[in-house]
Design a protein around this motif. Sequence first.
Motif, PDB file in Angstrom:
ATOM      1  N   UNK A 270       0.842  -1.198   0.000  1.00 31.59           N
ATOM      2  CA  UNK A 270       0.000   0.000   0.000  1.00 31.59           C
ATOM      3  C   UNK A 270       0.872   1.242   0.000  1.00 31.59           C
ATOM      4  N   UNK A 271       0.283   2.344  -0.404  1.00 31.45           N
ATOM      5  CA  UNK A 271       1.002   3.609  -0.399  1.00 31.45           C
ATOM      6  C   UNK A 271       1.376   4.024   1.019  1.00 31.45           C
ATOM      7  N   UNK A 272       0.515   3.681   1.991  1.00 31.16           N
ATOM      8  CA  UNK A 272       0.823   4.039   3.375  1.00 31.16           C
ATOM      9  C   UNK A 272       2.052   3.278   3.868  1.00 31.16           C
ATOM     10  N   UNK A 273       2.148   1.993   3.554  1.00 31.72           N
ATOM     11  CA  UNK A 273       3.322   1.216   3.969  1.00 31.72           C
ATOM     12  C   UNK A 273       4.596   1.781   3.342  1.00 31.72           C
ATOM     13  N   UNK A 274       4.496   2.130   2.069  1.00 35.81           N
ATOM     14  CA  UNK A 274       5.657   2.684   1.375  1.00 35.81           C
ATOM     15  C   UNK A 274       6.026   4.048   1.953  1.00 35.81           C
ATOM     16  N   UNK A 275       5.031   4.875   2.238  1.00 37.28           N
ATOM     17  CA  UNK A 275       5.302   6.194   2.821  1.00 37.28           C
ATOM     18  C   UNK A 275       5.924   6.061   4.201  1.00 37.28           C
ATOM     19  N   UNK A 276       5.417   5.137   5.013  1.00 37.48           N
ATOM     20  CA  UNK A 276       5.970   4.943   6.352  1.00 37.48           C
ATOM     21  C   UNK A 276       7.416   4.454   6.277  1.00 37.48           C
ATOM     22  N   UNK A 277       7.707   3.565   5.333  1.00 33.68           N
ATOM     23  CA  UNK A 277       9.080   3.089   5.149  1.00 33.68           C
ATOM     24  C   UNK A 277       9.990   4.255   4.773  1.00 33.68           C
ATOM     25  N   UNK A 278       9.539   5.041   3.797  1.00 27.33           N
ATOM     26  CA  UNK A 278      10.344   6.189   3.354  1.00 27.33           C
ATOM     27  C   UNK A 278      10.544   7.191   4.482  1.00 27.33           C
ATOM     28  N   UNK A 279       9.467   7.492   5.213  1.00 31.32           N
ATOM     29  CA  UNK A 279       9.570   8.459   6.305  1.00 31.32           C
ATOM     30  C   UNK A 279      10.542   7.974   7.372  1.00 31.32           C
ATOM     31  N   UNK A 280      10.517   6.674   7.660  1.00 29.29           N
ATOM     32  CA  UNK A 280      11.459   6.111   8.621  1.00 29.29           C
ATOM     33  C   UNK A 280      12.883   6.238   8.115  1.00 29.29           C
ATOM     34  N   UNK A 281      13.071   6.027   6.826  1.00 27.59           N
ATOM     35  CA  UNK A 281      14.405   6.077   6.246  1.00 27.59           C
ATOM     36  C   UNK A 281      15.006   7.473   6.334  1.00 27.59           C
ATOM     37  N   UNK A 282      14.171   8.498   6.188  1.00 26.65           N
ATOM     38  CA  UNK A 282      14.683   9.864   6.212  1.00 26.65           C
ATOM     39  C   UNK A 282      14.405  10.577   7.535  1.00 26.65           C
ATOM     40  N   UNK A 283      14.007   9.804   8.544  1.00 30.53           N
ATOM     41  CA  UNK A 283      13.802  10.323   9.899  1.00 30.53           C
ATOM     42  C   UNK A 283      12.755  11.434   9.925  1.00 30.53           C
ATOM     43  N   UNK A 284      11.623  11.167   9.288  1.00 31.85           N
ATOM     44  CA  UNK A 284      10.506  12.092   9.284  1.00 31.85           C
ATOM     45  C   UNK A 284       9.241  11.354   9.699  1.00 31.85           C
ATOM     46  N   UNK A 285       8.228  12.114  10.066  1.00 34.66           N
ATOM     47  CA  UNK A 285       6.912  11.533  10.283  1.00 34.66           C
ATOM     48  C   UNK A 285       6.184  11.492   8.938  1.00 34.66           C
ATOM     49  N   UNK A 286       5.385  10.450   8.667  1.00 34.27           N
ATOM     50  CA  UNK A 286       4.658  10.395   7.388  1.00 34.27           C
ATOM     51  C   UNK A 286       3.825  11.637   7.114  1.00 34.27           C
ATOM     52  N   UNK A 287       3.327  12.283   8.176  1.00 34.97           N
ATOM     53  CA  UNK A 287       2.514  13.487   7.986  1.00 34.97           C
ATOM     54  C   UNK A 287       3.344  14.684   7.531  1.00 34.97           C
ATOM     55  N   UNK A 288       4.672  14.521   7.504  1.00 34.37           N
ATOM     56  CA  UNK A 288       5.522  15.581   6.969  1.00 34.37           C
ATOM     57  C   UNK A 288       5.318  15.754   5.469  1.00 34.37           C
ATOM     58  N   UNK A 289       4.662  14.791   4.855  1.00 27.55           N
ATOM     59  CA  UNK A 289       4.353  14.829   3.425  1.00 27.55           C
ATOM     60  C   UNK A 289       2.836  14.844   3.290  1.00 27.55           C
ATOM     61  N   UNK A 290       2.189  15.988   3.569  1.00 29.53           N
ATOM     62  CA  UNK A 290       0.733  16.020   3.724  1.00 29.53           C
ATOM     63  C   UNK A 290      -0.041  15.529   2.505  1.00 29.53           C
ATOM     64  N   UNK A 291       0.393  15.890   1.291  1.00 30.38           N
ATOM     65  CA  UNK A 291      -0.334  15.448   0.104  1.00 30.38           C
ATOM     66  C   UNK A 291      -0.236  13.937  -0.073  1.00 30.38           C
ATOM     67  N   UNK A 292       0.963  13.416   0.087  1.00 29.04           N
ATOM     68  CA  UNK A 292       1.153  11.972  -0.066  1.00 29.04           C
ATOM     69  C   UNK A 292       0.441  11.221   1.071  1.00 29.04           C
ATOM     70  N   UNK A 293       0.499  11.796   2.279  1.00 33.85           N
ATOM     71  CA  UNK A 293      -0.167  11.142   3.413  1.00 33.85           C
ATOM     72  C   UNK A 293      -1.676  11.095   3.198  1.00 33.85           C
TER      73      UNK A 293
END
Length: 304
Positions: A270-293
């Motif tokens: 899912x896009x959420x799983x991918x976003x969470x993985x990416x956010x973890x990789x760059x030390x951000x919260x997924x909500x830091x990318x509001x449109x994608x979130x």
Amino acid sequence: MEPTENGQNFNLCDILTQAQVEERGPRDDQGPIAEAGEVEAIAAISGDESAGGAPSSPQRAQTASTPPTDMGSTAEASSGNPLEGMPDTEFISEGGLNEKIIDLVRFLLVKFRRMELTNKEEMMQKVLRDYEEHYSVIFSKAAECMKLIFGIDMLEVDPFIHSYFLYPALGITYDGLLHGVIGVPKTGLVIIVLCIIFIENNCVSEEVFWYAMNNLGMYAGVDHYIFGDPRSLITEDFVEEGYVEYRQVPNSQPPRFEFLWGPRAYAETTKMKILEFYANMVRQDPTSYPERYAEALREEQERA
């Protein structure tokens, strides 16, 4: 991507070149998991420029037809080091602990290839003897390396003996062991590709895509010792497996190409799983990318 707090990176190169593959068995006839060249590539991913990792040059940045958005700016800030800002990957304590972390990663890769369970007692006896007091630190860092570099997750199937089953992360069913460098999991590369496409609004031009990949130390047509030729892997193997769509931009002259998620990616993750993985990789919260979130959240609701 921010540098680690102490300015040092988790250096795999010096240690892995000394290490040998844990017990070659009947399923290991395809060769060891990480020989010297592959070790250099792992080190490049972890930020050891002496092993071949090189930051993107200004000239490379100018080749992109459009400026990269979130992924591009993050890669730019990290000077080509995708693991530099990830939590708990900096050099820890003594070299001996680092060596044991890498020994455990290699052991776990063999277990994954053989589709075997492992447990704390086996890891202690075969890899971490005399390091019992450091088991928690070594295990957690090895597990993080398995997920973020190789895309392999660990499921605890028996909490009493702490036994674990290793499997591809984020719902992906492909391990890529037979593509590129034989015997090395490619799930992590699939996930990175899906991250780039999603962060770049679900469709990324070839120029922007390879700009981001270059910042991760991977270049089209240049063999990477973990993954082989990334262009061949992504535009042929990942396309054939259904994870990536690689198509010509309509009416483009000269022909230009772009990347999108393939049908198997939509079916398995899912896009959420991918976003969470990416956010973890760059030390951000997924909500830091509001449109994608918001987009990932809508997909979650539609799937419910």
